[in-house]
Design a protein around this motif. Structure first.
Motif, PDB file in Angstrom:
ATOM      1  N   UNK A 107      -5.192 -31.592 -37.764  1.00  0.00           N
ATOM      2  CA  UNK A 107      -4.767 -32.696 -36.890  1.00  0.00           C
ATOM      3  C   UNK A 107      -4.132 -33.708 -37.784  1.00  0.00           C
ATOM      4  N   UNK A 108      -3.002 -34.258 -37.247  1.00  0.00           N
ATOM      5  CA  UNK A 108      -2.205 -35.229 -37.741  1.00  0.00           C
ATOM      6  C   UNK A 108      -1.165 -36.196 -36.708  1.00  0.00           C
ATOM      7  N   UNK A 109      -0.876 -37.178 -37.416  1.00  0.00           N
ATOM      8  CA  UNK A 109      -0.110 -38.013 -36.329  1.00  0.00           C
ATOM      9  C   UNK A 109       1.383 -38.232 -36.910  1.00  0.00           C
ATOM     10  N   UNK A 110       2.096 -38.834 -35.773  1.00  0.00           N
ATOM     11  CA  UNK A 110       3.332 -38.886 -36.112  1.00  0.00           C
ATOM     12  C   UNK A 110       4.082 -39.937 -35.341  1.00  0.00           C
ATOM     13  N   UNK A 111       5.087 -40.827 -35.722  1.00  0.00           N
ATOM     14  CA  UNK A 111       5.683 -41.990 -35.037  1.00  0.00           C
ATOM     15  C   UNK A 111       7.185 -41.477 -35.008  1.00  0.00           C
ATOM     16  N   UNK A 112       8.011 -41.912 -33.911  1.00  0.00           N
ATOM     17  CA  UNK A 112       9.545 -41.390 -34.019  1.00  0.00           C
ATOM     18  C   UNK A 112      10.079 -42.097 -32.673  1.00  0.00           C
ATOM     19  N   UNK A 113      11.349 -41.958 -32.941  1.00  0.00           N
ATOM     20  CA  UNK A 113      12.388 -42.617 -31.892  1.00  0.00           C
ATOM     21  C   UNK A 113      12.928 -41.426 -31.233  1.00  0.00           C
ATOM     22  N   UNK A 114      12.883 -41.264 -30.045  1.00  0.00           N
ATOM     23  CA  UNK A 114      13.203 -39.961 -29.516  1.00  0.00           C
ATOM     24  C   UNK A 114      14.292 -40.219 -28.358  1.00  0.00           C
ATOM     25  N   UNK A 115      15.393 -39.359 -28.253  1.00  0.00           N
ATOM     26  CA  UNK A 115      16.248 -39.441 -27.283  1.00  0.00           C
ATOM     27  C   UNK A 115      17.028 -40.934 -27.066  1.00  0.00           C
ATOM     28  N   UNK A 116      17.197 -41.256 -25.734  1.00  0.00           N
ATOM     29  CA  UNK A 116      17.458 -42.705 -25.630  1.00  0.00           C
ATOM     30  C   UNK A 116      16.587 -43.722 -25.335  1.00  0.00           C
ATOM     31  N   UNK A 117      15.226 -43.337 -25.493  1.00  0.00           N
ATOM     32  CA  UNK A 117      14.258 -44.266 -25.474  1.00  0.00           C
ATOM     33  C   UNK A 117      14.279 -45.384 -26.728  1.00  0.00           C
ATOM     34  N   UNK A 118      14.265 -46.591 -26.346  1.00  0.00           N
ATOM     35  CA  UNK A 118      14.362 -47.726 -27.180  1.00  0.00           C
ATOM     36  C   UNK A 118      12.964 -47.860 -28.188  1.00  0.00           C
ATOM     37  N   UNK A 119      11.874 -47.607 -27.360  1.00  0.00           N
ATOM     38  CA  UNK A 119      10.739 -47.821 -28.093  1.00  0.00           C
ATOM     39  C   UNK A 119      10.207 -46.753 -28.896  1.00  0.00           C
ATOM     40  N   UNK A 120       9.463 -46.781 -29.875  1.00  0.00           N
ATOM     41  CA  UNK A 120       8.835 -45.761 -30.547  1.00  0.00           C
ATOM     42  C   UNK A 120       7.755 -44.900 -29.773  1.00  0.00           C
ATOM     43  N   UNK A 121       7.667 -43.748 -30.067  1.00  0.00           N
ATOM     44  CA  UNK A 121       6.494 -42.845 -29.350  1.00  0.00           C
ATOM     45  C   UNK A 121       5.497 -42.535 -30.643  1.00  0.00           C
ATOM     46  N   UNK A 122       4.370 -42.778 -30.282  1.00  0.00           N
ATOM     47  CA  UNK A 122       3.203 -42.426 -31.533  1.00  0.00           C
ATOM     48  C   UNK A 122       2.460 -41.178 -30.529  1.00  0.00           C
ATOM     49  N   UNK A 123       2.053 -40.078 -31.570  1.00  0.00           N
ATOM     50  CA  UNK A 123       1.441 -39.244 -31.386  1.00  0.00           C
ATOM     51  C   UNK A 123       0.480 -38.549 -32.197  1.00  0.00           C
ATOM     52  N   UNK A 124      -0.300 -37.494 -31.731  1.00  0.00           N
ATOM     53  CA  UNK A 124      -1.303 -36.939 -32.535  1.00  0.00           C
ATOM     54  C   UNK A 124      -1.337 -35.370 -32.347  1.00  0.00           C
ATOM     55  N   UNK A 125      -1.079 -34.435 -33.212  1.00  0.00           N
ATOM     56  CA  UNK A 125      -0.864 -32.946 -33.079  1.00  0.00           C
ATOM     57  C   UNK A 125      -2.206 -32.526 -33.541  1.00  0.00           C
ATOM     58  N   UNK A 126      -2.843 -31.518 -32.746  1.00  0.00           N
ATOM     59  CA  UNK A 126      -3.949 -30.448 -33.034  1.00  0.00           C
ATOM     60  C   UNK A 126      -3.335 -29.516 -32.922  1.00  0.00           C
ATOM     61  N   UNK A 127      -3.470 -28.473 -33.916  1.00  0.00           N
ATOM     62  CA  UNK A 127      -3.164 -27.225 -33.751  1.00  0.00           C
ATOM     63  C   UNK A 127      -4.326 -26.255 -34.446  1.00  0.00           C
ATOM     64  N   UNK A 128      -4.252 -24.920 -33.678  1.00  0.00           N
ATOM     65  CA  UNK A 128      -5.432 -24.170 -34.159  1.00  0.00           C
ATOM     66  C   UNK A 128      -5.082 -22.704 -33.830  1.00  0.00           C
ATOM     67  N   UNK A 129      -5.358 -21.693 -34.439  1.00  0.00           N
ATOM     68  CA  UNK A 129      -5.154 -20.212 -34.363  1.00  0.00           C
ATOM     69  C   UNK A 129      -6.503 -19.606 -33.960  1.00  0.00           C
ATOM     70  N   UNK A 130      -6.426 -19.120 -32.727  1.00  0.00           N
ATOM     71  CA  UNK A 130      -7.578 -18.459 -32.177  1.00  0.00           C
ATOM     72  C   UNK A 130      -7.715 -17.031 -33.044  1.00  0.00           C
ATOM     73  N   UNK A 131      -9.131 -16.401 -32.810  1.00  0.00           N
ATOM     74  CA  UNK A 131      -9.184 -15.136 -33.561  1.00  0.00           C
ATOM     75  C   UNK A 131      -8.241 -14.073 -33.013  1.00  0.00           C
ATOM     76  N   UNK A 132      -7.983 -14.260 -31.739  1.00  0.00           N
ATOM     77  CA  UNK A 132      -7.145 -13.239 -31.305  1.00  0.00           C
ATOM     78  C   UNK A 132      -5.605 -13.366 -31.662  1.00  0.00           C
ATOM     79  N   UNK A 133      -5.202 -14.383 -32.383  1.00  0.00           N
ATOM     80  CA  UNK A 133      -3.906 -14.487 -32.878  1.00  0.00           C
ATOM     81  C   UNK A 133      -2.891 -15.534 -31.997  1.00  0.00           C
ATOM     82  N   UNK A 134      -3.606 -16.123 -31.129  1.00  0.00           N
ATOM     83  CA  UNK A 134      -2.933 -17.334 -30.410  1.00  0.00           C
ATOM     84  C   UNK A 134      -2.494 -18.372 -31.024  1.00  0.00           C
ATOM     85  N   UNK A 135      -1.612 -18.978 -31.328  1.00  0.00           N
ATOM     86  CA  UNK A 135      -1.480 -20.332 -31.881  1.00  0.00           C
ATOM     87  C   UNK A 135      -1.101 -21.336 -30.699  1.00  0.00           C
ATOM     88  N   UNK A 136      -2.037 -22.271 -30.908  1.00  0.00           N
ATOM     89  CA  UNK A 136      -2.270 -23.543 -29.670  1.00  0.00           C
ATOM     90  C   UNK A 136      -1.968 -24.729 -30.552  1.00  0.00           C
TER      91      UNK A 136
END
Length: 185
Positions: A128-157
């Motif tokens: 898990x980690x965060x990010x902040x960025x300016x995207x497209x034509x949006x004037x204000x910044x976007x902040x987010x938090x990404x959580x990634x995992x890989x299932x025992x069956x090999x599914x990346x989520x």
């Protein structure tokens, strides 16, 4: 004859009674709130082996990711994107791949934090980690938090909870609850 002397006044009874009433109100209110708190809604199937349970108030919206199995859930200013695809490799590679393939191309500016390992309520270890960025034509910044995992069956989520800068705190706890409650096979 004079009346017998009065006993010592019991000064501790009124404060004890008030304390009892306060405790009954507080604990009773808490118990009632827990009892009537709505649970997760019907599951949303992202792909074979991945279901997410939206909390009340969260709605399924059109996912912008056409080339990958995904679902977008929204509530007010908060959004939770859920993506899934077969993945071979380490969870760190999935985190980096999401940042470079999905975040960077649409960003004018982007800062992605170094992720940390977290254990979800299900016992699954994720990154898990965060990010902040300016995207497209949006004037204000976007902040987010990404959580990634890989299932025992090999599914990346990938779970990407995001909102306008300064507003993520309004929905991040609910997004984390949905991430923790997701069924990953």
């Amino acid at each position: 004859p004079p009346p017998p002397p009065a006993g010592r006044p019991r000064r501790w009874l009124p404060p004890l009674a008030v304390l009892g009433v306060v405790l009954a109100l507080v604990l009773g209110g808490y118990a009632a709130a827990v009892a009537v708190q709505p649970g997760a809604g019907p599951p949303v199937q992202v792909t074979q082996g991945l279901r997410v349970f939206p909390l009340p108030g969260w709605e399924v919206a059109q996912s912008p990711f056409a080339d990958i199995d995904s679902v977008r859930l929204t509530k007010g200013s908060g959004t939770l994107d859920v993506l899934a695809s077969p993945f071979e490799g380490a969870v760190e590679g999935l985190y980096e791949l999401y940042a470079t393939r999905f975040l960077e191309p649409g960003a004018r500016q982007l800062r992605v934090a170094r992720p940390a390992l977290v254990e979800l309520e299900s016992g699954v270890v994720a990154l898990r980690g965060g990010y902040v960025g300016l995207f497209g034509d949006v004037a204000s910044a976007i902040e987010g938090e990404i959580t990634v995992l890989i299932s025992p069956g090999g599914l990346g989520v990938v779970f990407d909870a995001w909102s306008g800068q300064g507003q993520l705190n309004r929905t991040i706890e609910e997004a984390r609850r949905m991430i923790d409650g997701a069924e990953v096979a």
